[in-house]
Write a protein that holds these residues in place. Structure first.
Motif, short mmCIF file in Angstrom:
data_model
loop_
_atom_site.label_atom_id
_atom_site.label_comp_id
_atom_site.label_asym_id
_atom_site.label_seq_id
_atom_site.Cartn_x
_atom_site.Cartn_y
_atom_site.Cartn_z
N SER A 47 0.89 -1.04 -0.09
CA SER A 47 0.01 -0.03 0.01
C SER A 47 0.77 1.15 0.10
CB SER A 47 -0.81 -0.01 1.31
OG SER A 47 -1.01 1.20 1.91
N GLY A 48 0.60 2.22 -0.80
CA GLY A 48 1.05 3.52 -0.81
C GLY A 48 1.24 4.28 0.50
N VAL A 49 -0.20 3.93 1.17
CA VAL A 49 -0.33 4.72 2.36
C VAL A 49 0.63 4.45 3.47
CG1 VAL A 49 -2.11 5.33 4.34
CG2 VAL A 49 -2.98 4.97 1.85
N ALA A 50 1.03 2.74 3.43
CA ALA A 50 1.94 2.33 4.51
C ALA A 50 3.32 2.71 3.90
CB ALA A 50 1.79 0.71 4.21
N VAL A 51 3.56 2.76 2.78
CA VAL A 51 4.89 3.53 2.45
C VAL A 51 5.04 4.91 3.01
CG1 VAL A 51 6.37 3.89 0.42
CG2 VAL A 51 5.26 1.96 0.33
N GLY A 52 4.07 5.72 2.58
CA GLY A 52 4.06 7.08 3.20
C GLY A 52 4.49 7.01 4.51
#
Ligand code: SAH
Length: 250
Positions: A47-52
């Motif tokens: 997930s991009g949110v997790a990466v952020g």
């Protein structure tokens, strides 16, 4: 000063709903020097949110192990500690975050250690809590005791970091320091419970229709003892002989 060795300690997140919490947990781990992240059926991952939210800890996300069940996550672990804000069903051996850290550090030289965290909404189920040798509770306001998942991961990892820096080892018994046998791992213990239950049903001691917390209580009993590999073989051998004898009588 040498870096503490956390390579045998995993943080296991069960069924996490919000990928942001996975990223924030990874960051908390990385800040405190931990690197092994295991995800049990995450709702949204990668997930991009997790990466952020992971910031400079993205490597932990890249290397995270994703598995289907908690049993699978702890199959190779000799010590499993579950984080829970409240106690459920029957009371279980409970550690403070400091005791949890000392125990994990003391045992991590000998076998893999799993620190298990539950879902944001419902935490860990009774069955999952019973897969743990110990529970750990972070002291908090009784009127609102449940921390955000990543905040709970941070507190536990911070205590590990402190324990490692202080070079503390567990003084609760010989078992963490020197023992002639390896501890039985989660997979072996699970097979034993299944075998035990089968035999108890066969000898009419246990009625699955009316279980009366029998298997929970036996899990707690054996979890408290910390069975080693040799003892596990003896117990399995006893059960096999009971089964053989029952067959001969039929
Ligand atoms: N509402 C859930 C709490 C979920 S919080 C419940 O009542 O069970 C998400 C996870 O963070 C929990 O499953 C637990 O692993 C961890 N956690 C939160 N607060 C905690 C506390 N005070 N002590 C230990 N673990 C805690």
């Amino acid at each position: 000063m040498t870096e503490p060795d956390f390579s045998k300690i995993s943080v296991v997140l069960v069924n996490t709903s919000h990928p942001g919490n996975i990223g924030a947990s990874a960051r908390a781990m990385r800040n405190m020097g931990l690197t092994r992240l295991v995800l049990v059926q995450p709702k949204e991952f990668p997930s991009g949110v997790a990466v952020g939210r992971a910031a400079s800890a993205v490597e932990l996300l890249d290397r995270a192990l994703v598995v289907d069940s908690l049993s699978e996550a702890i199959a190779d672990c000799g010590l499993v500690i579950g984080a829970s804000a409240r106690s459920r069903s029957i009371p279980w051996p409970l550690l403070t975050p400091e005791q949890c850290a000392r125990k994990a550090m003391a045992e991590a030289g000998r076998h893999r250690v799993a620190l298990v965290f539950g879902r944001e909404d419902t935490g860990l189920s009774n069955e999952e809590l019973q897969l743990c040798h110990y529970h750990v509770r972070i002291p908090s306001d009784p009127d609102y005791s449940s921390l955000n998942l990543a905040a709970a991961v941070m507190v536990i990892c911070y205590e590990l970091h402190k324990a490692a820096l202080a070079g503390q080892i567990d003084d609760s018994g010989i078992i963490e320091r020197e023992w002639d046998q390896e501890m039985a791992n989660g997979e072996a213990v699970e097979h034993f419970y299944q075998h035990l239950e089968r035999v108890l049903v066969k000898i009419d001691f246990h009625d699955p229709e009316n279980p009366r917390q029998l298997m929970q209580r036996l899990r707690r009993l054996f979890g408290r003892i910390r069975i080693d590999v040799m003892e596990m073989n003896i117990l399995r051998g006893m059960l096999t002989h009971i089964e053989k004898n029952l067959k001969q009588r039929d």
